[in-house]
Design an enzyme around this catalytic site. Structure first.
Site, PDB file in Angstrom:
ATOM      1  N   GLY A 185      38.232  92.972  28.125  1.00  8.03           N
ATOM      2  CA  GLY A 185      37.696  92.777  29.068  1.00  8.03           C
ATOM      3  C   GLY A 185      35.990  92.342  28.929  1.00  8.03           C
ATOM      4  O   GLY A 185      35.314  92.748  27.917  1.00  8.03           O
ATOM      5  N   GLN A 213      27.093  91.998  30.628  1.00  9.20           N
ATOM      6  CA  GLN A 213      27.049  92.047  29.024  1.00  9.20           C
ATOM      7  C   GLN A 213      26.653  90.792  28.506  1.00  9.20           C
ATOM      8  O   GLN A 213      26.217  90.798  27.284  1.00  9.20           O
ATOM      9  CB  GLN A 213      28.358  92.467  28.454  1.00  9.20           C
ATOM     10  CG  GLN A 213      28.966  93.815  28.936  1.00  9.20           C
ATOM     11  CD  GLN A 213      30.466  94.114  28.283  1.00  9.20           C
ATOM     12  OE1 GLN A 213      31.567  93.698  29.161  1.00  9.20           O
ATOM     13  NE2 GLN A 213      30.552  94.460  27.343  1.00  9.20           N
ATOM     14  N   CYS A 249      33.874  99.194  23.570  1.00  2.45           N
ATOM     15  CA  CYS A 249      33.132  98.373  24.375  1.00  2.45           C
ATOM     16  C   CYS A 249      32.647  97.193  23.393  1.00  2.45           C
ATOM     17  O   CYS A 249      32.025  97.578  22.378  1.00  2.45           O
ATOM     18  CB  CYS A 249      32.266  99.079  25.107  1.00  2.45           C
ATOM     19  SG  CYS A 249      31.334  97.827  26.243  1.00  2.45           S
ATOM     20  N   LEU A 250      32.458  96.051  23.863  1.00  2.00           N
ATOM     21  CA  LEU A 250      32.039  94.873  22.857  1.00  2.00           C
ATOM     22  C   LEU A 250      30.396  95.086  23.022  1.00  2.00           C
ATOM     23  O   LEU A 250      29.725  94.867  21.889  1.00  2.00           O
ATOM     24  CB  LEU A 250      32.168  93.613  23.469  1.00  2.00           C
ATOM     25  CG  LEU A 250      33.695  93.221  23.541  1.00  2.00           C
ATOM     26  CD1 LEU A 250      33.724  91.906  24.093  1.00  2.00           C
ATOM     27  CD2 LEU A 250      34.241  92.814  22.112  1.00  2.00           C
ATOM     28  N   HIS A 255      36.330 100.390  33.681  1.00  2.00           N
ATOM     29  CA  HIS A 255      35.109 100.269  32.676  1.00  2.00           C
ATOM     30  C   HIS A 255      34.597  98.933  32.896  1.00  2.00           C
ATOM     31  O   HIS A 255      33.250  98.952  32.994  1.00  2.00           O
ATOM     32  CB  HIS A 255      36.146 100.153  31.248  1.00  2.00           C
ATOM     33  CG  HIS A 255      34.977  99.772  30.173  1.00  2.00           C
ATOM     34  ND1 HIS A 255      35.106 100.665  28.947  1.00  2.00           N
ATOM     35  CD2 HIS A 255      34.357  98.778  29.935  1.00  2.00           C
ATOM     36  CE1 HIS A 255      34.281  99.981  28.170  1.00  2.00           C
ATOM     37  NE2 HIS A 255      33.821  98.958  28.601  1.00  2.00           N
ATOM     38  N   GLU A 256      34.931  97.762  33.254  1.00  2.00           N
ATOM     39  CA  GLU A 256      34.180  96.430  33.589  1.00  2.00           C
ATOM     40  C   GLU A 256      33.328  96.549  34.759  1.00  2.00           C
ATOM     41  O   GLU A 256      32.317  96.250  35.003  1.00  2.00           O
ATOM     42  CB  GLU A 256      35.175  95.322  33.568  1.00  2.00           C
ATOM     43  CG  GLU A 256      36.030  95.063  32.394  1.00  2.00           C
ATOM     44  CD  GLU A 256      35.146  94.987  30.993  1.00  2.00           C
ATOM     45  OE1 GLU A 256      33.817  94.944  31.085  1.00  2.00           O
ATOM     46  OE2 GLU A 256      35.850  95.622  29.917  1.00  2.00           O
ATOM     47  N   HIS A 303      30.166  98.295  34.178  1.00  2.00           N
ATOM     48  CA  HIS A 303      28.991  97.669  33.599  1.00  2.00           C
ATOM     49  C   HIS A 303      28.458  96.913  34.768  1.00  2.00           C
ATOM     50  O   HIS A 303      27.307  96.720  34.573  1.00  2.00           O
ATOM     51  CB  HIS A 303      29.643  96.495  32.708  1.00  2.00           C
ATOM     52  CG  HIS A 303      30.143  96.960  31.366  1.00  2.00           C
ATOM     53  ND1 HIS A 303      29.088  97.355  30.461  1.00  2.00           N
ATOM     54  CD2 HIS A 303      31.279  96.726  30.622  1.00  2.00           C
ATOM     55  CE1 HIS A 303      29.608  97.595  29.187  1.00  2.00           C
ATOM     56  NE2 HIS A 303      31.038  97.397  29.509  1.00  2.00           N
TER      57      HIS A 303
HETATM   58 NI    NI Z   1      32.424  97.403  28.034  1.00  2.00          NI
END
Ligand code: NI
Length: 164
Positions: A46, A51, A91-92, A133-134, A137
């Protein structure tokens, strides 16, 4: 296609609250393509526009094993939440850090697709985790914000060490 640069903690831009998308034009479609390419390349399941330092309400997701179920949510809102599940998240934007987070076990999301059509999605298990989660963000929240202060501090320390 362009691979986008992914912001990582402690970058303050990750705390930006995203604005709704109003124009469903070619530029948006290109951005979504770039987001999918960036997510698959990372690789991740995701990615939120926040991000990649674009503060619009756009997320891309693919939790399938074969990476053949792309899902793009624009202006998403969780309208129903039920139950509880605990899943180890990563998470990236928080490389190499994983922690258990408590989330709703099933959710209903209303959003728009890349053409602006209304969509409604029921999700549970990993997809529900990923969507929650997304969507966080887009509000400037990262998964570490759900942890206790002590656990969050430990994670941030580990992250700082790996940066050296
Ligand atoms: Ni993330």
């Amino acid at each position: 296609m362009t691979l986008l640069n992914i912001l990582t903690l402690p970058d303050k831009r990750l705390k930006t609250v995203a604005k709704p998308v109003e124009k469903f034009d070619a530029e948006l479609k290109k951005f979504i393509k770039d987001m999918f390419a960036t997510m698959y390349d990372a690789p991740g399941i995701g990615l939120a526009a926040t991000q990649v330092d674009v503060h619009k309400q756009v997320v891309v997701i693919d939790v399938s094993e074969d990476k053949d179920q792309p899902l793009c949510l624009i202006n998403p809102k969780i309208v129903e939440k039920e139950g509880q599940q605990i899943h180890e998240e990563g998470c990236l934007s928080v490389p190499n850090i994983y922690a258990k987070v408590k989330r709703a076990s099933s959710i209903v999301v209303e959003a728009q697709d890349e053409s602006g059509n209304a969509i409604s999605i029921e999700a549970d298990e990993l997809l529900a985790v990923c969507i929650q989660h997304e969507l966080d963000h887009l509000k400037g929240i990262v998964f570490l914000d759900h942890l206790s202060t002590i656990k969050r501090k430990m994670a941030l320390k580990k992250l700082a060490k790996e940066d050296d």
